[in-house]
Design an enzyme around this catalytic site. Structure first.
Site, mmCIF file in Angstrom:
data_model
loop_
_atom_site.group_PDB
_atom_site.id
_atom_site.type_symbol
_atom_site.label_atom_id
_atom_site.label_comp_id
_atom_site.label_asym_id
_atom_site.label_seq_id
_atom_site.Cartn_x
_atom_site.Cartn_y
_atom_site.Cartn_z
ATOM 1 N N HIS A 1 12.599 10.973 -3.150
ATOM 2 C CA HIS A 1 13.131 9.722 -3.700
ATOM 3 C C HIS A 1 14.523 9.947 -4.296
ATOM 4 C CE1 HIS A 1 9.846 6.560 -3.950
ATOM 5 N NE2 HIS A 1 9.293 7.536 -3.267
ATOM 6 N N GLY B 1 0.822 -1.199 0.000
ATOM 7 C CA GLY B 1 0.000 0.000 0.000
ATOM 8 C C GLY B 1 0.858 1.251 0.000
#
Length: 177
Positions: free
Chosen positions: A56, A16
């Protein structure tokens, strides 16, 4: 269907939102020698997404090379060095981009499968597990959920290893750690 014996190992990392998928996948890739190729499918359509992308990027060091492939994922995989370790992050954003572009998804997923089968290096795919929540209230969201489930099943069938991330913890679903 499994990948050809000549192809490198394929791992699918599912979970998730904020389950730790990307960080876990990055660690799988960096366990081997660089260079590591990060195939990014996200587009910074708003400030919040731009912040996520920057986060990221910030945690990846100089051993990473980034290829932006929000639409032509199969093409990006085909032109990657055949032995390179590839991280595709993520199939869910790529699928969303292609659904919104009204692409021929059967053709594009087949092209992705072909590109994966022809890559000799390690590949780690990241995707969201979107079917565990409530039934969406509109047709587009239900179609997307169904397509993501089908894509995840096709990639899991090809993968030698499937990992489900839950609260930052990897659960081995297929293969060995």
């Amino acid at each position: 269907m499994a990948r050809d014996d000549a192809a490198g190992p394929l791992t699918l990392v599912l979970g998730g939102a904020r389950s730790g998928k990307s960080r876990y996948a990055e660690n799988l890739i960096t366990a081997g020698p660089p260079p590591w190729l990060y195939v990014a499918t996200a587009e910074a359509g708003d400030p919040e997404m731009a912040t996520r992308i920057a986060s990221h990027r910030a945690r990846r060091d100089e051993g990473w090379q980034t290829v932006e492939a929000p639409h032509d994922l199969a093409g990006a995989l085909r032109i990657a060095p055949r032995e390179a370790a590839l991280l595709v992050d993520c199939l869910t954003l790529w699928l969303s981009n292609r659904v919104l572009a009204e692409a021929d998804l059967d053709r594009e997923i087949a092209a992705l499968e072909s590109a994966l089968a022809n890559h000799d290096g390690i590949v780690v795919l990241v995707a969201n597990e979107v079917g565990s929540g409530i039934v969406p209230d509109n047709a587009l969201a239900r179609r997307f959920r169904d397509l993501q489930g089908m894509l995840n099943q096709r990639m899991a069938a090809r993968a030698s290893r499937v990992v489900l991330m839950v609260a930052g913890l990897p659960l081995q679903v297929k293969g060995t750690p």
